[in-house]
Every structure is written in C-alpha cells, then in structure tokens.
Design an enzyme around this catalytic site. Structure first.
Site, mmCIF file in Angstrom:
data_model
loop_
_atom_site.group_PDB
_atom_site.id
_atom_site.type_symbol
_atom_site.label_atom_id
_atom_site.label_comp_id
_atom_site.label_asym_id
_atom_site.label_seq_id
_atom_site.Cartn_x
_atom_site.Cartn_y
_atom_site.Cartn_z
ATOM 1 C CB SER A 39 -0.909 0.320 1.249
ATOM 2 O OG SER A 39 -2.126 -0.063 0.985
ATOM 3 C CE LYS B 240 -3.947 1.114 -1.725
ATOM 4 N NZ LYS B 240 -4.021 0.184 -0.727
ATOM 5 C CE1 TYR C 25 -3.738 -0.774 -5.179
ATOM 6 C CE2 TYR C 25 -4.108 -2.716 -5.643
ATOM 7 C CZ TYR C 25 -4.197 -1.775 -4.740
ATOM 8 O OH TYR C 25 -4.290 -2.082 -3.260
ATOM 9 C CE1 TYR D 100 -3.652 -0.270 4.726
ATOM 10 C CE2 TYR D 100 -2.718 -1.240 6.639
ATOM 11 C CZ TYR D 100 -2.800 -1.023 5.130
ATOM 12 O OH TYR D 100 -1.739 -1.525 4.518
ATOM 13 C CB VAL E 38 -0.332 -5.988 3.943
ATOM 14 C CG1 VAL E 38 -1.752 -5.391 4.510
ATOM 15 C CG2 VAL E 38 -0.390 -6.205 2.292
HETATM 16 N N1 GLU Z 1 -1.845 -5.153 -2.625
HETATM 17 C C1 GLU Z 1 -2.626 -5.128 -1.484
HETATM 18 C C2 GLU Z 1 -3.968 -5.188 -1.582
HETATM 19 O O1 GLU Z 1 -4.483 -4.455 -2.604
HETATM 20 C C3 GLU Z 1 -2.000 -3.786 -0.809
HETATM 21 C C4 GLU Z 1 -2.758 -3.652 0.605
HETATM 22 C C5 GLU Z 1 -2.169 -3.117 1.489
HETATM 23 O O2 GLU Z 1 -0.707 -3.096 1.711
HETATM 24 O O3 GLU Z 1 -2.881 -2.317 2.387
HETATM 25 O O4 GLU Z 1 -4.700 -5.818 -0.996
#
Ligand code: GLU
Length: 341
Positions: free
Chosen positions: A77, A80, A201, A253, A271
């Site tokens: 994530s 992002k 993504y 989160y 994650v």
């Molecule tokens: N590639 C993971 C997903 O889309 C990233 C999630 C994350 O790191 O929060 O579920």
C-alpha cells in the site's frame, strides 16, 4: 509550575541517538509474536515474521540504519503514496479530488461497503478503492515503466524491481480488488479498461523496496519535496503538503486516529510490513517489520516509531510532559553527525 516551554536545543551525540534507537528496537521486537504476516496474498505468507529494520534519514545529519534495513520486501500500500504523488503532479489536486475524496473511511483498507452504500467516490486515495481509482486515471497518461522510473527516482534506489512471485500470487487471489475495480467502473469512476487498471495497481504494490529506500523517499517528503543534498525539487510543495496531510489522517487504515494519537508522525503502512514515516522538516524514516497487527499495520514497526517519536522529538505535537521527558535527549532539527560523537 510554569506553563512556558523553554527548549534548549542541545545536540546529542550520534552514539546516544543510536543507543535510543537500539533500545526502541529491543522493545519493538517483543511485539513481533503478537502479530502475523499477511497471508491473504499467499506469497506474503512465506515471509519470515521475525525481521525488523529501520532507517532514519535526517534532513541534517547522518542516516541511522539498524537491523534488516536492506532486506527487500514488497511495498504494497505504500505504493499508493507514489501513485498519489504522480497523480497530483500530472493532474493537479482539483482534478484528482473530482474522482476521490480526502476523508478517513473508518473501514478496512479493502472494504467496498462505504463505496457502495454511502458515496459515489472512494473516501480517500490511500485505501484500495481510492488507489484503484487513481490507477484508472494514471494508466491513461503513464506506463508501468514510467511509474517504476518515478519510484526509483523518488526512493533514490535504482535496484527497485517488480517482485514477479508476489505479483502473480496477488493477481491469482485478488477477487476483492477486482470487485472494487468493477464497482468503480459501474459508478463511472474508472473509465478505462478495468483489468488494465487492476494489473497496474497490483504491479505497483509488488515493487521490492527496502527500509532505506523508504527513508530516502520520506526524507524528500519531509524536506518539502526537495532532495536535502542535491537540492533538486522532485514534487511541488503544495502536493507534498497534501500527501503528508493524507498520510496523517488516512495512512494507517482504520487505525489512523489511534496511531496519530500514539505516534503523531504522518505514516503510510503496507501489508508487506513497510512503514513510510515523515517527520516534517526533521527526518524521513523507513521501517520493515512484516508481522502485522489486526488492522494490517506492522506491529513491531508501530511500536518502534512510538518509542522513538518523543525521544528523538519526531512527533508533530508535543505536550509539556513529553517535552520534559525528552529534554535530555532530543535533537529536533539538528540530528547529530558521526563526526560530532
Ligand atoms: N496489494 C495489497 C492489496 O491490494 C495492498 C494492501 C495494503 O498494503 O494495504 O490488497
């Protein structure tokens, strides 16, 4: 008792600073058994949970790197933030926020509930729905290879590559993200090929970084988007402000509020166990600790940042007790250099 704060900016030695980080590492290691590695992406389930590394890159002063700071892990994530930076630079804030809000969601990172029921726009670009919306915008302008180049440049790490095993593993199991992407298409937010946006993504989530590469990136965010040595501007000041604000309010989160109270440093987690933390005007910090808490944040990494936040005076806000407690050993803007020890 006086309610006026008198701060004397005494410099501590490099060795003293390292000692504090080492103590924090010891405390943080105790948390590892309380968490678990992510295994909803099967390949991530194979990662050794006992790893822990940190790299602190002050704006002035030398890097402090301990533990598994050179181990490669997938950015997940935290990508992002890279996508958000590039999207803000390419489209500008106004156009971006036509597609996605800037509000904390209070839901899990991969939730579709609030998108389906409450809103026609994802709550923010740092949850999966928001990042997929941003991916849908980006693929119209840039290729994955362009993004890889931006990631390498922002992180000052030309060894960053896509981890093919993690990518394949996630693509084989990403029904939830696929559902989100199609929901976004049904709401007219993704207007390009949905599968292309999903692949784009997921590729970005699969970039292999280190705690040190994250610290390099965070350092530039802490320094208003400018390299502290090269003085090169990577991102506009306005965009960097937006990114840091979203990291503070939405970066962890549905644990963002508690984390802001306990640690108080704008941070984005992934994650894969990474944390990208920006102590504004002071230091960029990268952490790797793949054992995660229930919300998906590095359990030892959060403890580590909590331990050093006040002692190295990295938090955004200080109360009087914190100031007094850390009075003997803080550095504020001036991190020590090796030669001062
Ligand atoms: N590639 C993971 C997903 O889309 C990233 C999630 C994350 O790191 O929060 O579920």
């Amino acid at each position: 008792m006086s309610n006026t704060l008198h701060v004397d900016y005494k410099l501590m030695s490099y060795d003293e600073t390292v000692k504090i980080v080492e103590e924090a590492m010891r405390a943080a290691r105790q948390e590892i058994p309380k968490g678990e590695v992510a295994d909803y992406i099967p390949e991530l389930g194979k990662v050794d949970p006992n790893q822990l590394g940190i790299c602190i890159y002050p704006l002035r002063g030398d890097k402090i790197c301990l533990g598994d700071y050179q181990t490669r892990f997938t950015i997940q994530s935290i990508s992002k933030i890279i996508s958000l930076c590039v999207a803000l630079e390419l489209f500008g804030a106004e156009k971006l926020f036509e597609k996605v809000e800037a509000e904390p969601s209070g839901e899990a990172f991969n939730s579709l509930v609030e998108l389906d029921l409450n809103s026609n726009k994802p709550y923010n670009p740092l949850i999966n729905s928001g990042a997929l919306a941003v991916a849908g915008m980006l693929i119209e302008e840039v290729s994955f290879h362009d993004m890889l180049r931006f990631a390498r440049e922002l992180c000052d790490d030309d060894q960053i590559v896509m981890n093919r095993d993690v990518y394949d593993s996630e693509m084989a199991t990403c029904s939830r993200n696929r559902a989100i992407a199609y929901l976004l298409e049904s709401k007219g937010i993704i207007r390009t090929d949905v599968e292309d946006a999903l692949r784009f993504y997921t590729k970005l989530c699969s970039l292999d970084v280190t705690a040190e590469s994250l610290a390099n990136f965070a350092n530039r965010l802490a320094n208003d988007g400018v390299g502290n040595i090269s003085e090169k501007r990577y991102l506009s000041s306005k965009n960097v402000r937006i990114v840091k604000t979203l990291m503070l309010t939405c970066g962890m989160y549905d644990g963002s509020g508690t984390y802001a109270v306990e640690v108080g440093i704008p941070t984005k987690s992934g994650v894969g166990g990474g944390l990208l933390a920006v102590s504004d005007k002071r230091a960029g910090i990268g952490v790797f600790g793949p054992s995660l808490d229930k919300k998906g944040n590095s359990i030892a990494g959060c403890r580590l940042l909590k331990e050093i936040a006040s002692r190295l005076r990295l938090t955004l806000f200080f109360d009087t007790d914190l100031l007094n407690a850390s009075r003997k050993n803080y550095s504020l803007n001036d991190f020590p250099k090796h030669h001062l020890k």
